[in-house]
Design a protein around this motif. Structure first.
Motif, PDB file in Angstrom:
ATOM      1  N   VAL A 324       0.714  -1.093  -0.020  1.00 38.57           N
ATOM      2  CA  VAL A 324       0.347   0.192   0.029  1.00 38.57           C
ATOM      3  C   VAL A 324       0.981   1.204  -0.236  1.00 38.57           C
ATOM      4  O   VAL A 324       1.646   1.620   0.719  1.00 38.57           O
ATOM      5  CB  VAL A 324      -1.063   0.039   1.173  1.00 38.57           C
ATOM      6  CG1 VAL A 324      -2.003   1.979   1.630  1.00 38.57           C
ATOM      7  CG2 VAL A 324      -1.511  -1.282   1.597  1.00 38.57           C
ATOM      8  N   ALA A 325       0.299   2.781  -0.646  1.00 34.76           N
ATOM      9  CA  ALA A 325       1.498   3.115  -1.114  1.00 34.76           C
ATOM     10  C   ALA A 325       0.253   4.840  -1.110  1.00 34.76           C
ATOM     11  O   ALA A 325      -0.473   4.285  -1.034  1.00 34.76           O
ATOM     12  CB  ALA A 325       2.184   3.543  -2.154  1.00 34.76           C
ATOM     13  N   ASP A 326       1.256   5.401  -1.014  1.00 34.07           N
ATOM     14  CA  ASP A 326       0.654   6.725   0.188  1.00 34.07           C
ATOM     15  C   ASP A 326      -0.095   7.290  -1.612  1.00 34.07           C
ATOM     16  O   ASP A 326       0.762   7.292  -2.549  1.00 34.07           O
ATOM     17  CB  ASP A 326       1.139   7.968   1.218  1.00 34.07           C
ATOM     18  CG  ASP A 326       2.926   8.199   0.693  1.00 34.07           C
ATOM     19  OD1 ASP A 326       2.549   8.129  -0.337  1.00 34.07           O
ATOM     20  OD2 ASP A 326       3.707   8.729   1.824  1.00 34.07           O
ATOM     21  N   GLN A 327      -0.461   9.074  -1.272  1.00 29.09           N
ATOM     22  CA  GLN A 327       0.008   9.946  -2.357  1.00 29.09           C
ATOM     23  C   GLN A 327       0.955   9.775  -3.668  1.00 29.09           C
ATOM     24  O   GLN A 327       1.008  10.386  -4.441  1.00 29.09           O
ATOM     25  CB  GLN A 327      -0.708  11.224  -2.219  1.00 29.09           C
ATOM     26  CG  GLN A 327      -2.212  10.800  -2.036  1.00 29.09           C
ATOM     27  CD  GLN A 327      -3.640  12.103  -1.726  1.00 29.09           C
ATOM     28  OE1 GLN A 327      -3.148  12.659  -0.200  1.00 29.09           O
ATOM     29  NE2 GLN A 327      -4.478  12.348  -2.385  1.00 29.09           N
ATOM     30  N   LYS A 330       4.696   6.602  -1.852  1.00 24.37           N
ATOM     31  CA  LYS A 330       5.894   6.239  -0.689  1.00 24.37           C
ATOM     32  C   LYS A 330       5.053   4.815  -0.134  1.00 24.37           C
ATOM     33  O   LYS A 330       4.256   5.499   0.133  1.00 24.37           O
ATOM     34  CB  LYS A 330       5.655   7.168   0.241  1.00 24.37           C
ATOM     35  CG  LYS A 330       7.045   6.507   1.562  1.00 24.37           C
ATOM     36  CD  LYS A 330       7.267   7.991   2.487  1.00 24.37           C
ATOM     37  CE  LYS A 330       7.887   6.825   3.872  1.00 24.37           C
ATOM     38  NZ  LYS A 330       7.733   7.792   4.870  1.00 24.37           N
ATOM     39  N   VAL A 331       5.257   3.474   0.119  1.00 28.06           N
ATOM     40  CA  VAL A 331       4.991   2.758   0.646  1.00 28.06           C
ATOM     41  C   VAL A 331       5.065   2.464   1.644  1.00 28.06           C
ATOM     42  O   VAL A 331       6.374   3.053   3.196  1.00 28.06           O
ATOM     43  CB  VAL A 331       5.803   1.239  -0.123  1.00 28.06           C
ATOM     44  CG1 VAL A 331       5.215  -0.051   0.809  1.00 28.06           C
ATOM     45  CG2 VAL A 331       6.038   1.107  -2.112  1.00 28.06           C
ATOM     46  N   THR A 338       1.269  -6.882   6.997  1.00 28.77           N
ATOM     47  CA  THR A 338      -0.405  -6.590   6.337  1.00 28.77           C
ATOM     48  C   THR A 338      -0.600  -5.453   7.452  1.00 28.77           C
ATOM     49  O   THR A 338       0.370  -6.190   9.023  1.00 28.77           O
ATOM     50  CB  THR A 338      -1.242  -7.836   7.443  1.00 28.77           C
ATOM     51  OG1 THR A 338      -0.726  -8.295   5.978  1.00 28.77           O
ATOM     52  CG2 THR A 338      -2.802  -7.014   7.907  1.00 28.77           C
ATOM     53  N   ALA A 339      -0.935  -4.447   7.843  1.00 31.56           N
ATOM     54  CA  ALA A 339      -1.396  -3.045   8.572  1.00 31.56           C
ATOM     55  C   ALA A 339      -1.659  -4.049   9.895  1.00 31.56           C
ATOM     56  O   ALA A 339      -2.354  -4.551   9.890  1.00 31.56           O
ATOM     57  CB  ALA A 339      -2.119  -2.384   8.176  1.00 31.56           C
ATOM     58  N   VAL A 351      -4.152   7.155   0.919  1.00 35.37           N
ATOM     59  CA  VAL A 351      -3.116   6.132  -0.065  1.00 35.37           C
ATOM     60  C   VAL A 351      -3.372   7.105  -1.720  1.00 35.37           C
ATOM     61  O   VAL A 351      -4.202   7.674  -1.989  1.00 35.37           O
ATOM     62  CB  VAL A 351      -4.175   4.456   0.010  1.00 35.37           C
ATOM     63  CG1 VAL A 351      -4.195   4.242   1.261  1.00 35.37           C
ATOM     64  CG2 VAL A 351      -5.462   4.746  -0.675  1.00 35.37           C
ATOM     65  N   GLN A 352      -2.911   6.180  -2.315  1.00 34.50           N
ATOM     66  CA  GLN A 352      -2.509   6.383  -4.416  1.00 34.50           C
ATOM     67  C   GLN A 352      -4.950   6.729  -4.519  1.00 34.50           C
ATOM     68  O   GLN A 352      -5.407   4.978  -4.244  1.00 34.50           O
ATOM     69  CB  GLN A 352      -1.446   5.762  -4.983  1.00 34.50           C
ATOM     70  CG  GLN A 352      -0.081   6.477  -4.356  1.00 34.50           C
ATOM     71  CD  GLN A 352       0.212   5.685  -5.495  1.00 34.50           C
ATOM     72  OE1 GLN A 352       0.656   3.894  -5.773  1.00 34.50           O
ATOM     73  NE2 GLN A 352       1.667   6.014  -5.899  1.00 34.50           N
TER      74      GLN A 352
END
Length: 361
Positions: A324-327, A330-331, A338-339, A351-352
């Protein structure tokens, strides 16, 4: 002095003077349980569902408990005053249902160490202060899948309350599902900075629809977004309670809380002396969260949604399985990871794919 402490003092005073019957009778008095609500019990959403849990508690435990509630309690000084007054009045167990009650409850818990406190959606705990919440992001992901299949405009709207981790991770869960099942579909967000304001909720919904959203989510308490979506002829997702009756042609599913089992179980543990501070996350697996899916949804999509629910319940899938990457790209959750609950509790990024600027804290 709070009630548990008073019982001990009273027992000592009465011992040896022929009042053993009075001690027994007093010990048999009901446990006093208080609820502090952020909104009105008639909001048909967040507070309404907590009130259903309180009623179920009374029905389940009968004369063993005496409950009361205070509704429409603002965060900050007002909530601290109400919570402290409950503790001073001898309440043995106090539930607070707003993230904004966190510091007030922590303050009061220090002053009344013999009283058990439970705070919804927060993260501060102590010996006599526990936390609880529902993993609503699980429901958001499933509803995000349905939105991905039902949207024609590839735009989903979200009427948001406050930029706290609970709300952020729910928005992210929708976008993660959109990224998988309808790449290019986006979430647009309008922040209201209130939990309950039907007028603002309705206006925000109309704004999102005017911006192209044809599926509406909400993280506010009234059915106003559902009613606005129904009037405008777009789909919607109910929150906290089953809101299908407010939008029979609009609501594709609702993310419905079931607080009764937690309230009953927690109160029983105080009654039998086994209560301990903990961090409870209840979700689809233990039916703390349910998702009635409308017949508006085509059978094939409904069946797939049920399979996703089953995979979450079994633990074979998590909405925030990596990567999972942010906007910014960045991963944030690595491939194969798993979070954790700690990751989710502190989620402070979009997230993106989300078509909105991350709110300034």
């Amino acid at each position: 002095m709070n009630m548990p402490g008073f019982r001990k003092v009273l027992a000592g005073l009465l011992s040896g003077i022929g009042l053993a019957a009075a001690i027994t009778a007093y010990a048999d008095e009901p446990l006093k349980v208080g609820f502090v609500y952020t909104g009105p019990i008639g909001d048909h959403g967040w507070t309404y569902q907590h009130e259903q849990g309180r009623k179920a508690l009374e029905q389940a435990l009968g004369e063993k408990v005496q409950t009361t509630y205070v509704e429409n309690v603002a965060d900050g000084a007002d909530s601290e005053r109400v919570i402290r007054n409950m503790a001073k009045s001898g309440y043995d167990l106090i539930f607070g249902t707003s993230f904004g009650y966190m510091n007030p409850m922590a303050n009061v818990a220090k002053q009344f160490p013999k009283t058990a406190f439970e705070h919804a959606t927060g993260y501060k705990r102590s010996t006599n202060l526990g936390t609880y919440l529902s993993t609503s992001y699980e429901g958001r992901y499933v509803a995000g899948y349905l939105a991905a299949k039902m949207t024609k405009s590839k735009t989903v709207g979200y009427v948001a309350s406050f930029p706290i981790p609970e709300v952020i991770r729910d928005i992210n869960a929708i976008q993660v599902a959109l990224n998988k099942y309808n790449p290019g579909a986006v979430v647009k967000v309008v922040w209201l900075n209130t939990w309950f304001d039907p007028g603002k909720e309705s206006d925000a919904t109309n704004t999102l629809i005017d911006q192209g959203a044809d599926v509406i989510f909400q993280h506010t308490a009234s059915p106003a977004p559902i009613q606005a979506a129904e009037r405008r002829g777009v789909y919607s997702v109910g929150y906290a309670s089953n809101m299908a009756s407010f939008g029979p042609k609009s609501v594709i599913t609702s993310i419905e809380y079931n607080w009764a089992p937690f309230y009953i179980r927690t109160t029983e543990s105080v009654l039998n002396g086994t209560w301990k501070s903990a961090d409870y996350w209840g979700g689809l697996a233990d039916d703390a969260l349910t998702m009635p899916i409308s017949d508006i949804v085509p059978a094939e999509f409904k069946a797939e949604a049920q399979q996703i629910i089953a995979s979450i319940k079994s633990g074979t899938f998590h909405p925030f399985d990596g990567p999972v990457a942010d906007q910014s790209g960045k991963v944030r959750i690595a491939p194969g990871a798993t979070a954790s609950n700690a990751d989710l509790a502190g989620m402070d990024y979009y997230v993106q794919g989300i078509a909105a600027e991350f709110p300034k804290q």
